[in-house]
Design a protein around this motif. Structure first.
Motif, mmCIF file in Angstrom:
data_model
loop_
_atom_site.group_PDB
_atom_site.id
_atom_site.type_symbol
_atom_site.label_atom_id
_atom_site.label_comp_id
_atom_site.label_asym_id
_atom_site.label_seq_id
_atom_site.Cartn_x
_atom_site.Cartn_y
_atom_site.Cartn_z
ATOM 1 N N SER A 40 0.817 -1.221 0.000
ATOM 2 C CA SER A 40 0.000 0.000 0.000
ATOM 3 C C SER A 40 0.847 1.265 0.000
ATOM 4 C CB SER A 40 -0.964 -0.001 1.192
ATOM 5 O OG SER A 40 -0.246 0.065 2.414
ATOM 6 N N SER A 52 2.291 0.935 -6.941
ATOM 7 C CA SER A 52 0.996 0.362 -6.553
ATOM 8 C C SER A 52 -0.053 1.463 -6.421
ATOM 9 C CB SER A 52 1.102 -0.393 -5.227
ATOM 10 O OG SER A 52 1.883 -1.553 -5.375
ATOM 11 N N ARG A 53 0.341 2.574 -5.824
ATOM 12 C CA ARG A 53 -0.597 3.692 -5.674
ATOM 13 C C ARG A 53 -0.954 4.299 -7.034
ATOM 14 N NH1 ARG A 53 3.195 5.613 -2.046
ATOM 15 N NH2 ARG A 53 3.163 7.620 -3.106
ATOM 16 N N GLU A 62 -3.465 1.948 -8.733
ATOM 17 C CA GLU A 62 -4.627 1.589 -7.901
ATOM 18 C C GLU A 62 -5.930 1.953 -8.609
ATOM 19 O OE1 GLU A 62 -6.011 2.136 -3.275
ATOM 20 O OE2 GLU A 62 -4.626 3.586 -4.135
#
Length: 140
Positions: A123, A128-129, A132
């Motif tokens: 996270s 990944s962000r 997302e």
């Protein structure tokens, strides 16, 4: 502070041709992978997105383990991407990270704490962000 990254690219021909990309330490031929009926020369966007997500996760995990005072020898990571093609249109669906800590020296660390660190790294990872809501990222 803003960090700037610059890539120079070149492509010749149509869909099944090939090109090159260059930036700092990255210098590669690129094309569509053979599995998607391309020439399979060099790397491709799917490998690069998986590579970006995996290296970001790996570095973030190492930083969180260090800040949590978890001592270890190394981290091994196996990451898998699933790309679905529907009516000729490929869509990057999912990335699954499967990290393993080698030589864990902090024996007081519980499996539950390590699992929380694995999830926190996912996270916290910049890539990944960035993806997302478009690509599902999970940690085994």
């Amino acid at each position: 502070m803003i960090h700037r990254f610059e890539l120079k690219g070149r492509w010749t021909g149509g869909r099944n041709s090939q090109g090159t990309i260059k930036m700092d330490a990255l210098d590669s031929d690129v094309s569509i992978p053979e599995s998607m009926d391309g020439p399979g020369v060099g790397t491709n966007p799917d490998e690069m997105l998986l590579g970006a997500a995996s290296t970001c996760y790996l570095i973030t995990l190492a930083a969180i383990l260090e800040s949590s005072r978890v001592q270890f020898d190394s981290i091994e990571l196996n990451s898998v991407a699933h790309v679905e093609t529907d009516k000729g249109i490929p869509t990057f669906k999912e990335i699954i990270h499967d990290p393993t800590i080698i030589g864990l020296h902090s024996y007081e660390q519980t499996d539950a704490k390590i699992q929380r660190i694995f999830a926190k790294a996912e996270s916290s990872c910049m890539i990944s962000r960035a993806i997302e809501g478009n690509v599902k990222v999970t940690v085994k």
